[in-house]
Enzyme design. Structure first.
Site, PDB file in Angstrom:
ATOM      1  N   GLU A  35      69.756  52.112  54.662  1.00 12.34           N
ATOM      2  CA  GLU A  35      69.507  52.159  56.111  1.00 12.34           C
ATOM      3  C   GLU A  35      70.313  51.035  56.764  1.00 12.34           C
ATOM      4  OE1 GLU A  35      67.795  54.112  58.499  1.00 12.34           O
ATOM      5  OE2 GLU A  35      68.955  52.670  59.666  1.00 12.34           O
ATOM      6  N   CYS A  43      62.344  57.516  65.677  1.00 11.41           N
ATOM      7  CA  CYS A  43      60.976  57.717  66.156  1.00 11.41           C
ATOM      8  C   CYS A  43      60.203  56.405  66.228  1.00 11.41           C
ATOM      9  CB  CYS A  43      60.241  58.711  65.250  1.00 11.41           C
ATOM     10  SG  CYS A  43      58.539  58.948  65.743  1.00 11.41           S
ATOM     11  N   CYS A  48      59.842  57.910  69.813  1.00 13.24           N
ATOM     12  CA  CYS A  48      58.465  58.363  70.072  1.00 13.24           C
ATOM     13  C   CYS A  48      57.445  57.233  70.205  1.00 13.24           C
ATOM     14  CB  CYS A  48      57.973  59.268  68.942  1.00 13.24           C
ATOM     15  SG  CYS A  48      59.213  60.223  68.119  1.00 13.24           S
ATOM     16  N   LYS A  51      58.075  54.613  73.062  1.00  9.61           N
ATOM     17  CA  LYS A  51      57.976  55.402  74.314  1.00  9.61           C
ATOM     18  C   LYS A  51      56.522  55.705  74.656  1.00  9.61           C
ATOM     19  CE  LYS A  51      57.391  59.405  74.096  1.00  9.61           C
ATOM     20  NZ  LYS A  51      58.326  60.446  73.787  1.00  9.61           N
ATOM     21  N   GLY A 175      70.458  63.307  83.479  1.00 13.65           N
ATOM     22  CA  GLY A 175      69.876  64.306  82.570  1.00 13.65           C
ATOM     23  C   GLY A 175      68.530  64.773  83.099  1.00 13.65           C
ATOM     24  N   GLY A 177      66.152  66.347  80.804  1.00 11.61           N
ATOM     25  CA  GLY A 177      65.411  66.789  79.625  1.00 11.61           C
ATOM     26  C   GLY A 177      64.205  65.914  79.329  1.00 11.61           C
ATOM     27  N   TYR A 178      63.886  65.834  78.036  1.00 10.31           N
ATOM     28  CA  TYR A 178      62.721  65.068  77.591  1.00 10.31           C
ATOM     29  C   TYR A 178      62.780  63.609  78.053  1.00 10.31           C
ATOM     30  CZ  TYR A 178      61.293  68.525  74.003  1.00 10.31           C
ATOM     31  OH  TYR A 178      60.845  69.627  73.340  1.00 10.31           O
ATOM     32  N   GLU A 182      60.432  61.719  80.806  1.00 11.35           N
ATOM     33  CA  GLU A 182      59.455  60.744  80.305  1.00 11.35           C
ATOM     34  C   GLU A 182      59.699  59.363  80.913  1.00 11.35           C
ATOM     35  OE1 GLU A 182      58.323  62.896  76.078  1.00 11.35           O
ATOM     36  OE2 GLU A 182      59.704  61.221  75.999  1.00 11.35           O
ATOM     37  N   ARG A 199      73.046  67.624  86.034  1.00 10.45           N
ATOM     38  CA  ARG A 199      74.287  68.374  86.282  1.00 10.45           C
ATOM     39  C   ARG A 199      73.996  69.807  86.729  1.00 10.45           C
ATOM     40  NH1 ARG A 199      76.640  69.737  80.238  1.00 10.45           N
ATOM     41  NH2 ARG A 199      74.758  70.701  79.432  1.00 10.45           N
ATOM     42  N   ARG A 205      65.055  72.559  80.341  1.00  5.25           N
ATOM     43  CA  ARG A 205      65.431  73.900  79.909  1.00  5.25           C
ATOM     44  C   ARG A 205      64.684  74.240  78.616  1.00  5.25           C
ATOM     45  NH1 ARG A 205      70.527  75.398  78.213  1.00  5.25           N
ATOM     46  NH2 ARG A 205      71.322  73.269  78.421  1.00  5.25           N
ATOM     47  N   GLY A 263      71.097  64.040  76.162  1.00  6.44           N
ATOM     48  CA  GLY A 263      71.080  64.692  74.855  1.00  6.44           C
ATOM     49  C   GLY A 263      71.472  63.754  73.723  1.00  6.44           C
ATOM     50  N   ASP A 304      67.288  65.454  62.332  1.00  3.75           N
ATOM     51  CA  ASP A 304      68.161  65.655  63.499  1.00  3.75           C
ATOM     52  C   ASP A 304      69.632  65.825  63.125  1.00  3.75           C
ATOM     53  OD1 ASP A 304      65.894  65.380  64.983  1.00  3.75           O
ATOM     54  OD2 ASP A 304      66.529  63.585  66.072  1.00  3.75           O
ATOM     55  N   THR A 312      60.425  64.817  65.366  1.00  4.03           N
ATOM     56  CA  THR A 312      60.004  64.046  64.196  1.00  4.03           C
ATOM     57  C   THR A 312      59.177  64.860  63.186  1.00  4.03           C
ATOM     58  OG1 THR A 312      60.066  62.009  65.432  1.00  4.03           O
ATOM     59  CG2 THR A 312      58.632  62.028  63.502  1.00  4.03           C
ATOM     60  N   HIS A 437      31.704  72.425  78.042  1.00 10.16           N
ATOM     61  CA  HIS A 437      31.666  72.068  79.451  1.00 10.16           C
ATOM     62  C   HIS A 437      31.065  70.688  79.670  1.00 10.16           C
ATOM     63  CE1 HIS A 437      31.652  72.967  83.712  1.00 10.16           C
ATOM     64  NE2 HIS A 437      30.397  72.531  83.766  1.00 10.16           N
ATOM     65  N   GLU A 442      38.344  73.714  78.310  1.00 11.39           N
ATOM     66  CA  GLU A 442      37.544  74.950  78.393  1.00 11.39           C
ATOM     67  C   GLU A 442      38.287  76.051  79.156  1.00 11.39           C
ATOM     68  OE1 GLU A 442      33.894  74.875  80.779  1.00 11.39           O
ATOM     69  OE2 GLU A 442      34.655  73.123  81.834  1.00 11.39           O
TER      70      GLU A 442
HETATM   71  P1  NDP Z   1      67.535  67.034  76.203  1.00  9.90           P
HETATM   72  O1  NDP Z   1      68.305  67.992  75.396  1.00  9.90           O
HETATM   73  O2  NDP Z   1      66.068  67.196  76.343  1.00  9.90           O
HETATM   74  O3  NDP Z   1      68.134  67.022  77.673  1.00  9.90           O
HETATM   75  C1  NDP Z   1      69.478  66.714  77.903  1.00  9.90           C
HETATM   76  C2  NDP Z   1      69.750  66.756  79.382  1.00  9.90           C
HETATM   77  O4  NDP Z   1      71.057  66.258  79.601  1.00  9.90           O
HETATM   78  C3  NDP Z   1      69.700  68.162  79.954  1.00  9.90           C
HETATM   79  O5  NDP Z   1      69.193  68.102  81.262  1.00  9.90           O
HETATM   80  C4  NDP Z   1      71.175  68.564  79.959  1.00  9.90           C
HETATM   81  O6  NDP Z   1      71.473  69.444  80.991  1.00  9.90           O
HETATM   82  C5  NDP Z   1      71.839  67.231  80.255  1.00  9.90           C
HETATM   83  N1  NDP Z   1      73.195  67.148  79.739  1.00  9.90           N
HETATM   84  C6  NDP Z   1      73.636  67.512  78.513  1.00  9.90           C
HETATM   85  N2  NDP Z   1      74.960  67.264  78.388  1.00  9.90           N
HETATM   86  C7  NDP Z   1      75.360  66.745  79.563  1.00  9.90           C
HETATM   87  C8  NDP Z   1      76.609  66.313  80.073  1.00  9.90           C
HETATM   88  N3  NDP Z   1      77.716  66.384  79.339  1.00  9.90           N
HETATM   89  N4  NDP Z   1      76.660  65.837  81.330  1.00  9.90           N
HETATM   90  C9  NDP Z   1      75.543  65.786  82.100  1.00  9.90           C
HETATM   91  N5  NDP Z   1      74.328  66.180  81.665  1.00  9.90           N
HETATM   92  C10 NDP Z   1      74.239  66.660  80.421  1.00  9.90           C
HETATM   93  O7  NDP Z   1      67.947  65.599  75.635  1.00  9.90           O
HETATM   94  P2  NDP Z   1      67.277  64.139  75.733  1.00  9.90           P
HETATM   95  O8  NDP Z   1      68.419  63.200  75.706  1.00  9.90           O
HETATM   96  O9  NDP Z   1      66.310  64.065  76.860  1.00  9.90           O
HETATM   97  O10 NDP Z   1      66.488  64.037  74.371  1.00  9.90           O
HETATM   98  C11 NDP Z   1      67.180  64.269  73.138  1.00  9.90           C
HETATM   99  C12 NDP Z   1      66.316  65.005  72.158  1.00  9.90           C
HETATM  100  O11 NDP Z   1      65.348  64.132  71.644  1.00  9.90           O
HETATM  101  C13 NDP Z   1      65.537  66.167  72.767  1.00  9.90           C
HETATM  102  O12 NDP Z   1      66.263  67.358  72.704  1.00  9.90           O
HETATM  103  C14 NDP Z   1      64.305  66.217  71.920  1.00  9.90           C
HETATM  104  O13 NDP Z   1      64.529  67.092  70.849  1.00  9.90           O
HETATM  105  C15 NDP Z   1      64.141  64.806  71.416  1.00  9.90           C
HETATM  106  N6  NDP Z   1      63.056  64.138  72.152  1.00  9.90           N
HETATM  107  C16 NDP Z   1      61.798  64.640  72.044  1.00  9.90           C
HETATM  108  C17 NDP Z   1      60.754  64.055  72.727  1.00  9.90           C
HETATM  109  C18 NDP Z   1      59.393  64.632  72.600  1.00  9.90           C
HETATM  110  O14 NDP Z   1      59.158  65.412  71.680  1.00  9.90           O
HETATM  111  N7  NDP Z   1      58.451  64.329  73.503  1.00  9.90           N
HETATM  112  C19 NDP Z   1      60.955  62.887  73.573  1.00  9.90           C
HETATM  113  C20 NDP Z   1      62.318  62.459  73.639  1.00  9.90           C
HETATM  114  C21 NDP Z   1      63.325  63.071  72.944  1.00  9.90           C
HETATM  115  P3  NDP Z   1      71.415  71.038  80.774  1.00  9.90           P
HETATM  116  O15 NDP Z   1      69.989  71.430  80.874  1.00  9.90           O
HETATM  117  O16 NDP Z   1      72.266  71.541  81.886  1.00  9.90           O
HETATM  118  O17 NDP Z   1      72.010  71.293  79.420  1.00  9.90           O
END
Ligand code: NDP
Length: 448
Positions: A35, A43, A48, A51, A175, A177-178, A182, A199, A205, A263, A304, A312, A437, A442
């Site tokens: 490592e 994680c 995780c 966070k 971004g 996403g997750y 969060e 973007r 998604r 991402g 991953d 995880t 309840h 519920e």
């Molecule tokens: P996500 O895949 O969830 O989201 C990535 C975001 O970045 C999307 O909105 C995507 O847009 C955007 N994006 C991707 N490429 C580009 C680019 N070139 N330019 C601009 N925007 C871009 O990734 P995260 O980074 O949030 O998290 C990574 C991974 O870690 C997750 O996929 C998940 O598997 C894991 N994770 C899980 C958690 C949990 O279980 N609670 C918590 C945190 C992370 P678009 O939708 O248009 O593609």
């Protein structure tokens, strides 16, 4: 006597690598793991765990506020980022120690250094030492991806965000996403001005549209700003050290920090994989079959780095299945159906199975039930924030094929309900269960 130094050499001591190492060792294999960062992986060290602790810390902002409606005389409180940060980092270090201890207890040799492949059954450590192993497991995880644009070096990622010297007054998060949602919730509760810049035109998604819309609406009500269809053009450093974020189609946004949550990519660069003949896909992920074996017989990969489902518990399953199959005489294939997932936003989301749109495409005829309600606690607190539960049912079989929830404790409730979905239970089975309840959960057995 084996002609190899080890039966298994694991590269990467994260969730998948540690599980595979200790299980293989408990099956009698001679195991080593390398490592280069810290034992525990994404994680435990920079994902995780820290966070979730920040999410808890952030939620106190609402709890303290709401407590007044519940009769508590709460004075105005001040939040100390450095105290929480240091406590979280100390907890991370404690867990890191436990992970290392686990490896030690199982007599797994730990090399705290980078290892690269120099042959199908040979690795080289950073100090030049070469070791042979009958099998090698790649468990190097993922790494944050940051798009390239002028000034992108000023952005931090989830690797750095836990170490911030001070709380940014204004943070722009790239971004949708997750990680973006969060951390938007976390920083917003701490009092930062948060802007999520996406973007495209949708957040999260893959999650059910109604649930995503609800999070968007609640986030906006809480003061988080959103910019959609606004790719980054540049980040400009100002004379006072602050940042100015230039976007397509939008006014520039001043910020004290920019978090790239765009991402994660498989962490395979420079590992020597392609040089020894391991096939990677176009994202750099190790291509594996359902037994986690790569294109080379002696080399496997889990977690991953294979870019299957970046979660995880999935990496842990894969690590366990690999070790049981290869060293335990118990061939195991990981079942990827109905994997539950959660977003620890404010409020959080939990989901399992098909979204409404997926179910319509795949099954044709479905029934959808929703419960749109204000949690009792929120009513008394005067908090105008509605939870939404959604159940997707296969019309032909009555089976519940999807559950999607946003609201207080949704991930906790969803984990239990996911057992029923995984077991293939029907709407009638849910209905036959008497409600507990008063609870939020519920609603799952009262949907009409
Ligand atoms: P996500 O895949 O969830 O989201 C990535 C975001 O970045 C999307 O909105 C995507 O847009 C955007 N994006 C991707 N490429 C580009 C680019 N070139 N330019 C601009 N925007 C871009 O990734 P995260 O980074 O949030 O998290 C990574 C991974 O870690 C997750 O996929 C998940 O598997 C894991 N994770 C899980 C958690 C949990 O279980 N609670 C918590 C945190 C992370 P678009 O939708 O248009 O593609």
């Amino acid at each position: 006597m084996s002609k190899f130094d080890y039966d298994l050499f694991v590269i990467g001591a994260g969730s998948g690598g540690v599980r595979a190492s200790r299980v293989a060792a408990s099956h009698g294999a001679r195991v080593a793991v390398a490592e280069e960062h810290r034992v525990g992986g994404t994680c435990v060290i920079r994902g995780c765990v820290p966070k979730k602790l920040l999410v808890y810390g952030a939620h106190f902002a609402e709890d303290i506020h709401d407590a007044r409606q519940f009769g508590w005389d709460v004075p105005d409180c001040r939040f100390d980022w450095t105290r929480l940060r240091d406590n979280v980092l100390a907890e991370v270090s404690r867990l890191e120690g436990l992970y290392a201890q686990t490896l030690d207890n199982h007599k797994v040799a730990l090399f705290r250094t980078r290892a690269t492949l120099v042959g199908p059954q040979k690795v080289r450590l950073a100090d030049g030492q070469e070791l042979t192993s009958e099998r090698i497991l790649i468990a190097t995880g993922g790494w944050p991806f940051v798009p390239e644009f002028p000034g992108s070096e000023h952005a931090i990622t989830s690797n750095e965000v836990f170490h911030l010297q001070e709380l940014p007054k204004r943070i722009v998060i790239a971004g949708g996403g997750y990680i973006a949602n969060e951390f938007a919730g976390i920083f917003n509760e701490f009092g930062s001005k948060v802007t999520i810049v996406n973007r495209g035109d949708a957040i999260l998604r893959g999650y059910d549209e109604q649930i995503r819309d609800r999070l968007l609406q609640i986030s906006m009500t809480k003061g988080i700003e959103f910019r959609f269809n606004a790719p980054f053009q540049s980040i400009e450093k100002q004379a006072d050290g602050s940042l100015l974020v230039h976007l397509e189609n939008c006014e520039p946004i001043p910020a004290d920090a920019v978090l790239a949550a765009t991402g994660r990519v498989p962490n395979t660069r420079g590992l020597g994989l392609e040089e020894v003949g391991v096939e990677l896909d176009r994202n750099g992920a190790v291509k594996v079959d359902e037994t986690n074996q790569s294109s080379l017989e002696s080399i496997y990969a889990v977690g991953d780095v294979t870019n299957r489902i970046q979660l995880t518990p999935v990496a842990i399953r894969e690590g366990q299945a690999f070790a049981d199959s290869v060293f335990g005489g118990k061939p195991t294939i990981v079942d990827y159906s109905n994997v539950p997932s959660a977003v620890f936003s404010h409020p959080p989301i939990g989901a399992v199975g098909m979204t409404e749109a997926e179910a319509r495409n795949r099954l044709g005829s479905i029934r959808v039930y929703t419960s749109d309600f204000r949690a009792m606690k929120n009513v008394l607190a005067g908090r105008n924030e509605r939870a939404l539960y959604k159940m997707v049912v296969n019309e032909a079989t009555d089976q519940v094929v999807g559950l999607h929830m946003i609201g207080p404790d949704a991930p906790e409730i969803l984990q239990a309900a996911a057992v029923a979905v995984k077991a293939g239970l029907t709407k009638a089975d849910f209905d036959a269960t008497v409600a507990l309840h008063p609870s939020m959960a519920e609603e799952l057995v009262l949907m009409k």
